[in-house]
Every structure is written in C-alpha cells, then in structure tokens.
Design a protein around this motif. Structure first.
Motif, PDB file in Angstrom:
ATOM      1  N   LEU A  47       0.847  -1.203   0.000  1.00 45.51           N
ATOM      2  CA  LEU A  47       0.000   0.000   0.000  1.00 45.51           C
ATOM      3  C   LEU A  47       0.879   1.250   0.000  1.00 45.51           C
ATOM      4  O   LEU A  47       0.649   2.205  -0.755  1.00 45.51           O
ATOM      5  CB  LEU A  47      -0.916   0.011   1.234  1.00 45.51           C
ATOM      6  CG  LEU A  47      -1.902  -1.155   1.374  1.00 45.51           C
ATOM      7  CD1 LEU A  47      -2.583  -1.115   2.744  1.00 45.51           C
ATOM      8  CD2 LEU A  47      -2.949  -1.127   0.268  1.00 45.51           C
ATOM      9  N   ASP A  48       1.893   1.234   0.870  1.00 49.42           N
ATOM     10  CA  ASP A  48       2.803   2.389   0.964  1.00 49.42           C
ATOM     11  C   ASP A  48       3.529   2.629  -0.360  1.00 49.42           C
ATOM     12  O   ASP A  48       3.620   3.767  -0.835  1.00 49.42           O
ATOM     13  CB  ASP A  48       3.851   2.140   2.057  1.00 49.42           C
ATOM     14  CG  ASP A  48       3.221   2.042   3.446  1.00 49.42           C
ATOM     15  OD1 ASP A  48       2.075   2.491   3.611  1.00 49.42           O
ATOM     16  OD2 ASP A  48       3.890   1.506   4.345  1.00 49.42           O
ATOM     17  N   ASP A  49       4.049   1.536  -0.936  1.00 47.57           N
ATOM     18  CA  ASP A  49       4.818   1.669  -2.180  1.00 47.57           C
ATOM     19  C   ASP A  49       3.946   2.213  -3.307  1.00 47.57           C
ATOM     20  O   ASP A  49       4.364   3.076  -4.083  1.00 47.57           O
ATOM     21  CB  ASP A  49       5.394   0.314  -2.603  1.00 47.57           C
ATOM     22  CG  ASP A  49       6.490  -0.163  -1.658  1.00 47.57           C
ATOM     23  OD1 ASP A  49       6.894   0.630  -0.777  1.00 47.57           O
ATOM     24  OD2 ASP A  49       6.921  -1.320  -1.781  1.00 47.57           O
ATOM     25  N   ARG A  50       2.738   1.683  -3.390  1.00 45.05           N
ATOM     26  CA  ARG A  50       1.861   2.125  -4.475  1.00 45.05           C
ATOM     27  C   ARG A  50       1.545   3.612  -4.346  1.00 45.05           C
ATOM     28  O   ARG A  50       1.598   4.362  -5.329  1.00 45.05           O
ATOM     29  CB  ARG A  50       0.571   1.274  -4.447  1.00 45.05           C
ATOM     30  CG  ARG A  50      -0.506   1.649  -5.446  1.00 45.05           C
ATOM     31  CD  ARG A  50      -0.024   1.701  -6.877  1.00 45.05           C
ATOM     32  NE  ARG A  50       0.517   0.496  -7.427  1.00 45.05           N
ATOM     33  CZ  ARG A  50      -0.116  -0.336  -8.272  1.00 45.05           C
ATOM     34  NH1 ARG A  50      -1.347  -0.081  -8.641  1.00 45.05           N
ATOM     35  NH2 ARG A  50       0.487  -1.394  -8.750  1.00 45.05           N
ATOM     36  N   MET A  51       1.270   4.046  -3.134  1.00 43.43           N
ATOM     37  CA  MET A  51       0.950   5.464  -2.931  1.00 43.43           C
ATOM     38  C   MET A  51       2.182   6.335  -3.222  1.00 43.43           C
ATOM     39  O   MET A  51       2.053   7.410  -3.829  1.00 43.43           O
ATOM     40  CB  MET A  51       0.439   5.682  -1.507  1.00 43.43           C
ATOM     41  CG  MET A  51      -0.132   7.067  -1.287  1.00 43.43           C
ATOM     42  SD  MET A  51      -1.565   7.454  -2.345  1.00 43.43           S
ATOM     43  CE  MET A  51      -2.902   7.220  -1.189  1.00 43.43           C
ATOM     44  N   ALA A  52       3.351   5.865  -2.818  1.00 44.83           N
ATOM     45  CA  ALA A  52       4.576   6.640  -3.067  1.00 44.83           C
ATOM     46  C   ALA A  52       4.848   6.765  -4.571  1.00 44.83           C
ATOM     47  O   ALA A  52       5.206   7.849  -5.063  1.00 44.83           O
ATOM     48  CB  ALA A  52       5.758   5.975  -2.361  1.00 44.83           C
ATOM     49  N   GLN A  53       4.662   5.664  -5.306  1.00 42.46           N
ATOM     50  CA  GLN A  53       4.863   5.707  -6.765  1.00 42.46           C
ATOM     51  C   GLN A  53       3.899   6.704  -7.406  1.00 42.46           C
ATOM     52  O   GLN A  53       4.246   7.453  -8.315  1.00 42.46           O
ATOM     53  CB  GLN A  53       4.617   4.324  -7.389  1.00 42.46           C
ATOM     54  CG  GLN A  53       5.668   3.278  -7.059  1.00 42.46           C
ATOM     55  CD  GLN A  53       5.094   1.864  -7.109  1.00 42.46           C
ATOM     56  OE1 GLN A  53       3.952   1.656  -7.497  1.00 42.46           O
ATOM     57  NE2 GLN A  53       5.918   0.887  -6.713  1.00 42.46           N
ATOM     58  N   LEU A  54       2.684   6.674  -6.908  1.00 38.72           N
ATOM     59  CA  LEU A  54       1.656   7.539  -7.476  1.00 38.72           C
ATOM     60  C   LEU A  54       1.960   9.012  -7.184  1.00 38.72           C
ATOM     61  O   LEU A  54       1.840   9.871  -8.063  1.00 38.72           O
ATOM     62  CB  LEU A  54       0.314   7.129  -6.861  1.00 38.72           C
ATOM     63  CG  LEU A  54      -0.942   7.446  -7.636  1.00 38.72           C
ATOM     64  CD1 LEU A  54      -0.975   6.786  -8.992  1.00 38.72           C
ATOM     65  CD2 LEU A  54      -2.142   6.980  -6.815  1.00 38.72           C
TER      66      LEU A  54
END
Lengths: 411, 411
Positions: A47-54
């Motif tokens: 979840l964290d990684d996806r939000m950071a990429q976005l």
C-alpha cells in the motif's frame, strides 16, 4: 490432453521464503496455521509503495483520494486514511466507518445515486461534502440542512458527455443514473448558491478499470475542459474538482500495467495551461482498486484432490462467497483466470493442468480453470492474487452458510 | 423513444388490497412502514400451496426434500422443516441452522465438494447422512468415524454420465468437481461396507433450473437406470436414492411454468416398473428454488426519480447487494428483467418506460432495464418477484457499507 488456460499476471514484488509465497515476512502456511483458512492478507508495504509511486508520478498539489468501497477492512482503511488526502464514501455505513478510521470530515466526500434521507442528514451533521446526483437530491439536501440549521457542503456530480474508453465500467457518456446531465448543472449550482449553502465544486467520474494511459489522458483532458466550461457558464470558480479515477490493474492474461508516469506528465502539462477560472481550484483523483487491489492475496486450503474423466480438480475451503469477481460472476461476460499460484510451492515449476474450485455446491464456484500449476495435494494452499479490492466486501459471504473469511493487514 | 424491454412473468396468485400488492393480508406500503425498506417478504401460504401441489402431483411415497441453500432464513427454514420430508445441507453452517430449526438428523443429508475435516466430524457426531464426493473424502469420513467411535452414515454422490437438458446449471455429464465418476462408485461402496459403516445409497444430481417436463422426465429415467446399474454392480440394494432436483421457476419473458403433473405421472410409471434391486429403495427429490422462489418478494423504496438524456431512472434504496441474480450478475451471460412491479400501484396500467436501479455507485446495480411501469414517484415501492430463493443469502450484503435487508415470513 487438457488444454491449459493462461492465468493472469502475478503482480511483481511478491517474494518467497523457504520456497513459499511470503507476506509481511511470514510464509503462506504460517499465516494460515496462525489465522485459519480462507484468509485475506493485505500487505501494508505494498500500500505504501503504491501510494509513493503515485505521488511521484502525479503533479504536485493533486490530491489523491481513496475510494473506500474497494476495501473497507477497518485496519486497512485506517492505514489508507493516513496515506490518502481524502476518503470517498458511498453510503451512510461507509461514512460511519470512515469517521471511525479517523478520516477528517472535511476530507470526506459522499457520492451515490440513491442516498436515503437519513444518510443525507448524517452527512450534513458530520460536515462532509455531498456529491449531489440530481436536482431532486439537491432539494432534499437543502431542506435537510435548513431543518438542521447547518450549511451543507454540496458538490455537483456531473454525468459527463464522454466516457473513459476501454474502461471496465462506463459511468459517463449516455443516459446514466449517476450524476446529472450537463444542462442541469449550472441551474442546480445557482439553487445551491441562492440557498446560501457551500458549493464545493464538481465530481466528474467517467469510468473505471482502464489500463490504457492514452484513454485516461484523454478523459482527464476532457474532464478539465468540461469543468472549465461549466465554471464559465456558472460564472464562478469551483473550489474543488474531483477528476474521477479509472486507473485499472492487470487481472487477466495479456493485461499490462497502466503507465502512470505518462498519465502524470500529461496531467502536469494540462495543469500548466489551465484557464483562469480553474487556477485557484484544488484537484483530486479518486482511486480504489488501483491503490489496494494488488496489495491483497486470498489464501485457501486444498481439502480434496480428485479426478473426473481425466481432469484434475483441486477443491478448496474457499470460493466465490469470498471471491465473486475471481469466479467470473461479477460484471464479466467471459470468465478468465485471475493470477493464481500454489502458495506453499511458489517457486516450483508447473507440472500439471488443474481446475481449482471452491467448496460451494454450485458449478459457478470456480477459482481457476485448467491452469498450469505445480503438483498440489490436500493441505496445500492456493493463492489468488489481486484480492485487495472488491473481494471480501463484494462477495456473498453467507452463501451456503459459509460466513466471511478472516482478513489480516500485515507489515 | 426508448424501446421497452419485457419483464418476466409475475407469479400467479398475488393479490391487491386497495390497489396495492398485498402479502399476508398487508399492503406493500404497510409492510415497509412497519419493517423498513428494503425488505424481503416470504408468504407462508405460498410455501404451503406449492408443497401441497407437489405432493398431489408426485408419486405416493416419494420423499420431498428442501435444499436449504435456496433460503436459510430461520423462520422460513423452520416452516420448511415442518413441510418437507428431509433437509439437504451444503456446509457445517447449514447443519447448525438445520438442527436449530428442528430438523431430525436422520432426515438431513450433506452434499458439497469441499467438506472440511471439522464439518465431516460435526456431521458424523450429529448422525446425518454425508454424500461422499470422492474416494479421498470417503477415507477422511471413515477415519473420522473411527476416531469418534461412531458409525458414519454415508451415501455416494455420483457424477452422472448425462446432464439435465436445458438446465440453468449443469451438474453432470462431463468432468465435474461434484460427486464421483461412475467407475469409482462400486469400489467406494465396497470400502464403506468393509469398514462396517452405514451405506445409505446414492445421491445423483444432474442439474437445476429446468422448465421442460420432458427434460426432467428423461433425466429421472436415466437416474433410475443408473441407480439400478450401480446397485447391480455392487450387488446390494441402496436404502435411499436422491434423484436430484432440477425443477425450475419462470424468471424471464417467455418462460413457462414447469408441468409437474406430467413429471409426476412419468415418475409414477417409472416406479411401477422398477427392477427388483430398487423395489425396497426409498426415493427422494431435492428442491430448493422450486419450493421457495416464488413465495418471496423484495420490496424497495424509490429515493430518487431522475432524467438523463431522455431516459427515466427510478433509484431505489435496495439493489444488487440483496438481489445479485436479479441484477444479472450471478451466473447469467445476458441480463434480462426479472418480474417487477410498482407495488403500491399494482393495479395501475403501465404509463412509461423506466430503468429501475439500486443505490450502489456502480453501473452493475440495475434491477429492471427499460421496463413498462405505472408512473412512480419518490416514496413509491418497487417489488421484485421470485425473490424467495438465492436472494438475501446469495448477494453481497455488505458491499458499499450497505448491510443486509430485513426478512419477514408472513402468514
């Protein structure tokens, strides 16, 4: 010889420990031993990684909202409240859950074509933004605000005159129950302004589950153009514009990841050339599935292995009562295989063609059709990927007396 | 001009009071005023009438079982326990509910391709018949019986080498996860007999939801022939043979009632010429949908009436979270309209073409597509018929934070 059918692509970034699929540092079999089967596991780091990429890909200043209908599991929702700039809800029940999870009311907005009077009242009391879907609903909201002595915060949900091309679910472009047709928007905003209510702007949602960057770029451009046109007609700048979502994830063979870098660059270009009437507007996108879908895995234990007329069936203790969409029974015409694996044999090569079915006594309960898998036995664990969105809460948990699966958020 | 789409045939026997659809002597609006909306209403007298018609049509001595997966609502289940000769269950959860509803264990049988060890243990402890679906499951049941010091009651579920023609769900004829292929049956019965367990006979279920009497007559003849063939191979008479079900109800335009008189006559003829090895056998048929489907109505209040691009939408406070099958999202390829009405205008003539949608923020949530209805307003009540089976328990009640509908059994 049984013809093998492909399964969807397993999301990248899943790792093995001792040859087993691991989540939060624990093997699938340890997770099931401790928490039971079937089990939904959601990985916080994904979840964290996806939000950071976005955040890295999207323009500075764009708000990223979480549409909690994708997954309302309280621990996951609490985590998403911390990551996202706003929470989008679709019912009074979701309002309650969002507030419980710590979402600030002025960062909550409520869309849905059939809001009950009591839901409108709860929303106004809480001070969240209501996305108004019809002139009739606007009247009800103003009346309720008046009765409560509260100034309601009202945005207009617009039924756009275009759709999101290639999207799994079209929500604009044609006669729709969502939002109001364009010609109704300006008069309804005038009604809101005349009543002294707080007009919050527009909500424009053209579709969901698209994998084409071009399609999303085109839709976002059309959405901005429509927002400018409506603002000009009204003669006032909208405080806020929700540009909708539509960012899809790959589920099926041949599906490819959406190129968010390209989407973000194009949106930055659009923001650099906004008309004056939109330069003070706060923009947001609203994502559900894209933020949480690939973070979840459904684990279910094999309870029988059987042959019938030369075909092999692995029968699990899970099924469509937790995974309606993966079974092919939710909004799909042709059933295709979700990404799947034998979780405790994650690094073994495929050795046979099997159909993986659920425990329900109905032919609809199929999790994977003629898929190539390592040889599995009773006690092994099947993993169905892309289980983080529209899984547990979008399936008939009580069907055949089964009941819900346990859910778990892991670090 | 919008092209009207037909709705399915409203089951006969529904009456109006003061122009409103009435159930149990109460109007739809009185029921909703007292119990809230959305609301499932099941009519006891329709359950009684259906069972009485069936008893009159079917051969004397044939047991009529209720497959509780169709509707496990406790008051309805209790009523069905009183009407039926046996209860067929599909999980440990259903076992618990059936016992709570007063079903006698020796009139309960348990089928399902993915029985967990603990479910097998519960079933043996309770003394119900387990329909064994594979040689592996047979071993597990015998082992569990041994460990408990209890003689398990085991029937063999057979994967027949024919299917029910024209059935909505084929459960035989080909490679299937249900039951065991014919060549495995005799050796498995021998294993049961050798272990000193109680062999109860066969369970042979070829399909469901057929409206053709000819198809059911042919399938029942094939089923009896198969039972005789298997018994001869085993060299012993089965105490019990469950002939399956398959009796459908009309849902869609053009569907016609199954002719149960013809089915019953043909089955009587078959019974009159049974081979010796089946003359002492007790036969049963297993029906779910046919017994309860037409007894139920789903009532949902209109919360908005809106126009979009010349089309009229009635937005209700219910939807696919209670009526997944009626929305066209459960096992159907082409969406068609269930029978529907404006309940409080039950005797008014159609005056307009409307789409009736649910309150969920998804285009999947459609209850009736371009149907001809009397003119309806906010506050009026939509009725969806054929809601007694595979409604409440077969729908994702918690989707979008909505929660289950109230259910009510009326006299």
């Amino acid at each position: 010889m049984i013809k093998t059918k492909a399964t969807g692509p397993i999301p990248t970034g899943f790792h093995a420990i001792d040859g087993e699929l691991a989540l939060g540092g624990q093997t699938a079999s340890a997770l099931v031993a401790e928490n039971g089967s079937p089990l939904f596991v959601y990985a916080k780091n994904r979840l964290d990684d996806r939000m950071a990429q976005l955040r890295a890909a999207m323009p500075d200043g764009l708000d990223l909202h979480y549409a909690m209908k994708a997954n309302p599991f309280p621990p996951l929702l609490r985590h998403m409240v911390g990551l996202a700039d706003g929470i989008d809800i679709a019912s009074g029940g979701e309002l309650h859950m969002a507030l419980e999870a710590g979402a600030a009311p002025d960062h909550i907005s409520f869309a849905g074509p059939g809001k009950r009077d009591e839901e409108i009242e709860q929303a106004i009391r809480a001070g969240v933004t209501i996305n108004i879907e019809s002139p009739g609903e606007c009247d009800r909201a103003l009346k309720t605000g008046g009765a409560l002595g509260r100034q309601p915060r009202l945005a207009i949900r617009v039924n756009p005159d275009f759709d999101l091309k290639g999207s799994g679910m079209k929500m604009g472009g044609g006669a729709k129950p969502f939002g109001m047709d364009i010609e109704l928007v300006a008069p309804t905003v005038q009604t809101i302004l005349d009543a002294g209510a707080d007009w919050r702007g527009f909500h424009i949602f053209a579709g969901s589950q698209a994998l084409s960057a071009d399609a999303i770029i085109e839709t976002q451009a059309q959405t901005l153009e429509l927002a400018a046109r409506l603002a000009t007609e009204i003669g006032a700048s909208p405080a806020h514009v929700n540009l909708g979502g539509g960012f899809g994830i790959p589920y099926f063979p041949g599906d490819e990841q959406l190129d968010i870098i390209r989407v973000g660059r194009a949106l930055s270009d659009q923001f650099a050339q906004l008309p004056d009437i939109l330069t003070s507007t706060q923009f947001a996108i609203e994502l559900g599935r894209y933020l949480v879908g690939e973070a979840g895995v459904y684990l279910t234990r094999i309870v029988d292995r059987k042959q019938s007329q030369g075909q092999t069936f692995l029968v699990t203790d899970g099924g469509l009562h937790h995974q309606l969409a993966a079974s092919g029974n939710f909004g799909t015409v042709v059933r295709r295989n979700y990404p799947a694996a034998i979780a405790n044999r994650f690094e073994e090569e495929p050795a046979e063609t099997v159909s993986i079915v659920g425990c329900l006594c109905t032919p609809l309960d199929r999790l994977s059709d003629n898929a190539a898998m390592p040889r599995a036995s009773v006690g092994d664990i099947v993993a169905i990927f892309c289980a983080g969105a529209y899984g547990a809460s979008a399936s008939p948990a009580n069907f055949l007396g089964q009941g819900p699966a346990r859910e778990l958020l892991v670090d």
